[in-house]
Design a protein around this motif. Structure first.
Motif, PDB file in Angstrom:
ATOM      1  N   MET A   1      43.713 -23.258  12.823  1.00  0.00           N
ATOM      2  CA  MET A   1      42.669 -23.713  11.938  1.00  0.00           C
ATOM      3  C   MET A   1      43.271 -24.066  10.589  1.00  0.00           C
ATOM      4  SD  MET A   1      39.113 -21.708  11.550  1.00  0.00           S
ATOM      5  CE  MET A   1      37.781 -22.661  10.944  1.00  0.00           C
ATOM      6  N   GLN A   2      42.986 -25.246  10.094  1.00  0.00           N
ATOM      7  CA  GLN A   2      43.533 -25.668   8.809  1.00  0.00           C
ATOM      8  C   GLN A   2      42.708 -25.076   7.673  1.00  0.00           C
ATOM      9  OE1 GLN A   2      43.470 -29.895   9.049  1.00  0.00           O
ATOM     10  NE2 GLN A   2      45.374 -30.002  10.193  1.00  0.00           N
ATOM     11  N   ALA A   3      43.378 -24.465   6.715  1.00  0.00           N
ATOM     12  CA  ALA A   3      42.697 -23.774   5.622  1.00  0.00           C
ATOM     13  C   ALA A   3      41.850 -24.718   4.779  1.00  0.00           C
ATOM     14  CB  ALA A   3      43.715 -23.057   4.744  1.00  0.00           C
ATOM     15  N   GLY A   4      42.235 -25.967   4.627  1.00  0.00           N
ATOM     16  CA  GLY A   4      41.484 -26.911   3.811  1.00  0.00           C
ATOM     17  C   GLY A   4      40.122 -27.246   4.366  1.00  0.00           C
ATOM     18  N   ARG A   5      39.952 -27.126   5.653  1.00  0.00           N
ATOM     19  CA  ARG A   5      38.672 -27.458   6.277  1.00  0.00           C
ATOM     20  C   ARG A   5      37.641 -26.342   6.174  1.00  0.00           C
ATOM     21  NH1 ARG A   5      39.819 -30.877  11.746  1.00  0.00           N
ATOM     22  NH2 ARG A   5      41.120 -32.442  10.780  1.00  0.00           N
ATOM     23  N   ILE A   6      38.079 -25.124   5.993  1.00  0.00           N
ATOM     24  CA  ILE A   6      37.137 -24.006   5.954  1.00  0.00           C
ATOM     25  C   ILE A   6      36.693 -23.770   4.505  1.00  0.00           C
ATOM     26  CG2 ILE A   6      37.846 -22.890   8.089  1.00  0.00           C
ATOM     27  CD1 ILE A   6      39.613 -21.047   6.483  1.00  0.00           C
ATOM     28  N   GLU A  29      12.239  -9.446   9.563  1.00  0.00           N
ATOM     29  CA  GLU A  29      13.060 -10.153   8.591  1.00  0.00           C
ATOM     30  C   GLU A  29      14.481 -10.303   9.119  1.00  0.00           C
ATOM     31  OE1 GLU A  29      14.725  -7.277   5.342  1.00  0.00           O
ATOM     32  OE2 GLU A  29      12.588  -6.897   5.584  1.00  0.00           O
ATOM     33  N   TRP A  30      15.245 -11.125   8.432  1.00  0.00           N
ATOM     34  CA  TRP A  30      16.650 -11.330   8.766  1.00  0.00           C
ATOM     35  C   TRP A  30      17.487 -10.650   7.687  1.00  0.00           C
ATOM     36  CZ3 TRP A  30      18.335 -13.976  13.087  1.00  0.00           C
ATOM     37  CH2 TRP A  30      17.343 -14.637  13.823  1.00  0.00           C
ATOM     38  N   VAL A  31      18.521  -9.921   8.120  1.00  0.00           N
ATOM     39  CA  VAL A  31      19.411  -9.242   7.178  1.00  0.00           C
ATOM     40  C   VAL A  31      20.829  -9.777   7.375  1.00  0.00           C
ATOM     41  CG1 VAL A  31      18.023  -7.141   7.053  1.00  0.00           C
ATOM     42  CG2 VAL A  31      19.829  -7.309   8.750  1.00  0.00           C
ATOM     43  N   VAL A  32      21.625  -9.700   6.319  1.00  0.00           N
ATOM     44  CA  VAL A  32      22.999 -10.207   6.359  1.00  0.00           C
ATOM     45  C   VAL A  32      23.840  -9.314   7.271  1.00  0.00           C
ATOM     46  CG1 VAL A  32      25.066 -10.646   4.994  1.00  0.00           C
ATOM     47  CG2 VAL A  32      22.814 -11.217   4.072  1.00  0.00           C
ATOM     48  N   ALA A  33      24.479  -9.937   8.268  1.00  0.00           N
ATOM     49  CA  ALA A  33      25.396  -9.216   9.150  1.00  0.00           C
ATOM     50  C   ALA A  33      26.817  -9.279   8.573  1.00  0.00           C
ATOM     51  CB  ALA A  33      25.365  -9.798  10.558  1.00  0.00           C
ATOM     52  N   PHE A  34      27.256 -10.479   8.175  1.00  0.00           N
ATOM     53  CA  PHE A  34      28.564 -10.659   7.550  1.00  0.00           C
ATOM     54  C   PHE A  34      28.641 -12.054   6.954  1.00  0.00           C
ATOM     55  CE2 PHE A  34      28.960 -11.432  12.111  1.00  0.00           C
ATOM     56  CZ  PHE A  34      29.521 -12.691  12.169  1.00  0.00           C
ATOM     57  N   ARG A  35      29.647 -12.270   6.105  1.00  0.00           N
ATOM     58  CA  ARG A  35      29.909 -13.578   5.488  1.00  0.00           C
ATOM     59  C   ARG A  35      31.352 -13.970   5.770  1.00  0.00           C
ATOM     60  NH1 ARG A  35      26.513 -11.287   1.331  1.00  0.00           N
ATOM     61  NH2 ARG A  35      24.654 -12.571   1.101  1.00  0.00           N
ATOM     62  N   VAL A  36      31.550 -15.244   6.115  1.00  0.00           N
ATOM     63  CA  VAL A  36      32.894 -15.760   6.380  1.00  0.00           C
ATOM     64  C   VAL A  36      32.988 -17.191   5.844  1.00  0.00           C
ATOM     65  CG1 VAL A  36      33.269 -14.355   8.458  1.00  0.00           C
ATOM     66  CG2 VAL A  36      32.252 -16.615   8.672  1.00  0.00           C
ATOM     67  N   TRP A  37      34.220 -17.676   5.752  1.00  0.00           N
ATOM     68  CA  TRP A  37      34.468 -19.078   5.408  1.00  0.00           C
ATOM     69  C   TRP A  37      34.565 -19.869   6.702  1.00  0.00           C
ATOM     70  CZ3 TRP A  37      34.172 -20.761   0.496  1.00  0.00           C
ATOM     71  CH2 TRP A  37      34.286 -19.824  -0.507  1.00  0.00           C
ATOM     72  N   GLY A  38      34.077 -21.111   6.680  1.00  0.00           N
ATOM     73  CA  GLY A  38      34.140 -21.937   7.877  1.00  0.00           C
ATOM     74  C   GLY A  38      33.950 -23.409   7.549  1.00  0.00           C
ATOM     75  N   SER A  39      33.960 -24.239   8.586  1.00  0.00           N
ATOM     76  CA  SER A  39      33.728 -25.668   8.426  1.00  0.00           C
ATOM     77  C   SER A  39      32.445 -26.046   9.156  1.00  0.00           C
ATOM     78  CB  SER A  39      34.903 -26.486   8.966  1.00  0.00           C
ATOM     79  OG  SER A  39      34.974 -26.376  10.368  1.00  0.00           O
ATOM     80  N   ILE A  40      31.783 -27.075   8.649  1.00  0.00           N
ATOM     81  CA  ILE A  40      30.547 -27.570   9.243  1.00  0.00           C
ATOM     82  C   ILE A  40      30.739 -29.052   9.529  1.00  0.00           C
ATOM     83  CG2 ILE A  40      28.088 -27.963   8.884  1.00  0.00           C
ATOM     84  CD1 ILE A  40      28.106 -25.579   6.963  1.00  0.00           C
ATOM     85  N   GLU A  41      30.497 -29.444  10.790  1.00  0.00           N
ATOM     86  CA  GLU A  41      30.675 -30.833  11.204  1.00  0.00           C
ATOM     87  C   GLU A  41      29.434 -31.288  11.974  1.00  0.00           C
ATOM     88  OE1 GLU A  41      34.086 -30.760  13.766  1.00  0.00           O
ATOM     89  OE2 GLU A  41      35.160 -29.437  12.408  1.00  0.00           O
ATOM     90  N   PRO A  42      28.643 -32.229  11.427  1.00  0.00           N
ATOM     91  CA  PRO A  42      27.533 -32.764  12.200  1.00  0.00           C
ATOM     92  C   PRO A  42      28.071 -33.514  13.422  1.00  0.00           C
ATOM     93  CG  PRO A  42      27.385 -33.409   9.903  1.00  0.00           C
ATOM     94  CD  PRO A  42      28.721 -32.770  10.099  1.00  0.00           C
TER      95      PRO A  42
END
Length: 113
Positions: A1-6, A29-42
């Motif tokens: 995984m390329q760091a620039g894309r996340i 309700e919805w509660v936060v499970a975790f947070r991460v960095w990622g990429s989004i591509e339509p």
């Protein structure tokens, strides 16, 4: 995984299930499970005209580093958009990166689009 894309901070949320007075299980309700960095591509967009209503849907691929606690019952929130997880796929079966196929923007109330 390329760091620039996340470059997107993704919040994964888990539904908290409670029982109402009648004993039925509801999602309160919805509660936060975790947070991460990622990429989004339509990946694709669709438009529907159903029962005189305009409905739009977007299929999106989200890529994150692999985690063992990824689960299709979670949802992803990023910049005010909610992504419902359809499938979680390990890239090349190595469990280093996950491709998460999501849907967003589809209105399913009152029937399927």
């Amino acid at each position: 995984m390329q760091a620039g894309r996340i470059r997107y901070r993704l919040t994964f949320e888990r539904a908290v299930k409670l029982k109402n007075d009648a004993g039925e299980i509801i999602v309160d309700e919805w509660v936060v499970a975790f947070r991460v960095w990622g990429s989004i591509e339509p990946v694709s967009g669709r438009e529907y005209l159903t029962a005189s209503e305009f409905r739009a849907g977007i299929t999106t691929r989200i890529r994150v580093r692999w985690r063992d606690d990824l689960d299709p019952s979670l949802r992803i929130v990023c910049a005010g958009t909610i992504y419902n997880i359809d499938a979680i796929l390990p890239v090349q079966g190595l469990h280093r990166e996950a491709q998460i196929m999501c849907g967003s923007g589809v209105i399913t109330e009152g029937g399927s689009p």
